[in-house]
Design a protein around this motif. Structure first.
Motif, PDB file in Angstrom:
ATOM      1  N   ALA A  58      -7.480   2.771   6.571  1.00 29.87           N
ATOM      2  CA  ALA A  58      -8.741   3.311   6.006  1.00 29.87           C
ATOM      3  C   ALA A  58      -8.650   3.026   4.403  1.00 29.87           C
ATOM      4  O   ALA A  58      -7.686   2.679   3.891  1.00 29.87           O
ATOM      5  N   ALA A  59      -9.862   3.312   4.065  1.00 31.06           N
ATOM      6  CA  ALA A  59     -10.226   3.060   2.693  1.00 31.06           C
ATOM      7  C   ALA A  59      -9.676   1.740   2.007  1.00 31.06           C
ATOM      8  O   ALA A  59      -9.173   1.654   0.812  1.00 31.06           O
ATOM      9  N   ASN A  60      -9.866   0.838   2.781  1.00 32.26           N
ATOM     10  CA  ASN A  60      -9.578  -0.761   2.583  1.00 32.26           C
ATOM     11  C   ASN A  60     -10.840  -1.436   1.881  1.00 32.26           C
ATOM     12  O   ASN A  60     -10.555  -2.609   1.601  1.00 32.26           O
ATOM     13  N   SER A  61     -12.021  -0.908   1.593  1.00 37.33           N
ATOM     14  CA  SER A  61     -13.045  -1.522   1.069  1.00 37.33           C
ATOM     15  C   SER A  61     -12.889  -1.290  -0.488  1.00 37.33           C
ATOM     16  O   SER A  61     -12.279  -0.350  -1.003  1.00 37.33           O
ATOM     17  N   PRO A  62     -13.399  -2.153  -1.385  1.00 35.63           N
ATOM     18  CA  PRO A  62     -13.296  -1.928  -2.920  1.00 35.63           C
ATOM     19  C   PRO A  62     -13.976  -0.513  -3.117  1.00 35.63           C
ATOM     20  O   PRO A  62     -13.463  -0.017  -4.055  1.00 35.63           O
TER      21      PRO A  62
END
Length: 261
Positions: A61-65
């Motif tokens: 999770a939370a792996n987009s810029p």
């Protein structure tokens, strides 16, 4: 450690009962390392008590810029997928099992071989060889009425980042055939298209699995053959009330279906 045991026990009870989300926040705020310690302890208790089957995969999770910036993170975060909540498509789900059901369409890696901590650090080529295929998938979530705008990421990690399973579709494609930037994702609910996007992977899937393998190894954990790795969502969280058929089609990968009854 007694406080952590108390928190772990309360999180387990709330999770199993579907109680409204509570952060069990600390002052100063809980750190990421502490959050993973609680998540690890929670998993051990859930499995040893027979309430959950052994781990069958992992979520990233939370792996987009944008999400890394929002949560002020240097790295993504991870949670577990328990075996009794890991489904093959088409999956039949019960509405009554969730307090506030939501889902995310994702590319998932199906591991073909094991990546053990003693062999770390891993490089991209090692990880590509270890992946059997990439498939379309749904991450299953129970948000339990959490106010996501105010959630502290470490508190969410401690509670397994709301994961309540995954559905794997297919037929999929091998790592060398995958072009994530060209993947066309269409999400339909009861036949109505609700999301249509191309190239929405938050991170290149092989890079996501590479990060996870090294992240787990640093914690003394193993990414095992047969496990599912959810590589990050292609849409915002989708909330859904009541019954319905959820279908995700990903060009080049196939289809995944879950029906809420």
């Amino acid at each position: 450690m007694s406080a952590d045991k108390d928190i772990t026990g309360q999180i387990m009870r709330d999770t199993l009962e579907g109680a409204p989300y509570q952060a069990y926040a600390t002052n100063p705020p809980r750190q990421i390392e502490e959050a993973y310690q609680i998540q690890d302890a929670l998993a051990e208790v859930l499995i040893s008590s027979g309430n959950r089957a052994p781990v069958a995969g992992w979520k990233i999770a939370a792996n987009s810029p944008a999400l890394l910036a929002r949560f002020k993170l240097e790295d993504p975060v991870s949670g577990r997928i328990f075996g009794d909540q890991n489904h093959d498509s088409p999956a039949a789900l019960q509405v009554s099992d969730y307090t506030e059901f939501a889902f995310e369409p994702e590319i998932a890696a199906v591991m073909g071989s094991t990546l053990s901590p003693q062999d770390a650090p891993f490089d991209k080529e090692q990880v590509m060889r270890a992946i059997d295929r990439f498939v379309p998938a749904l991450e299953l979530l129970d948000m339990r009425n959490a106010d996501m705008q105010s959630v502290h990421i470490a508190d969410a990690i401690a509670q397994n980042i709301s994961n309540v399973g995954a559905v794997r579709g297919g037929p999929g494609a091998s790592p060398d055939q995958l072009d994530a930037d060209a993947i066309h994702t269409v999400v339909s609910i009861d036949g109505k298209i609700v999301h249509d996007v191309t190239g929405a992977a938050p991170q290149q899937p092989v890079e996501a699995v590479l990060w996870l393998a090294n992240h787990l190894a640093a914690r003394g954990l193993t990414l095992e053959a047969g496990q599912t790795v959810l590589c990050g969502t292609h849409s915002p969280i989708w909330y859904h009330k009541g019954r319905g058929e959820i279908r995700v089609e990903m060009s080049g990968l196939g289809t995944v279906i879950a029906t809420l009854k």
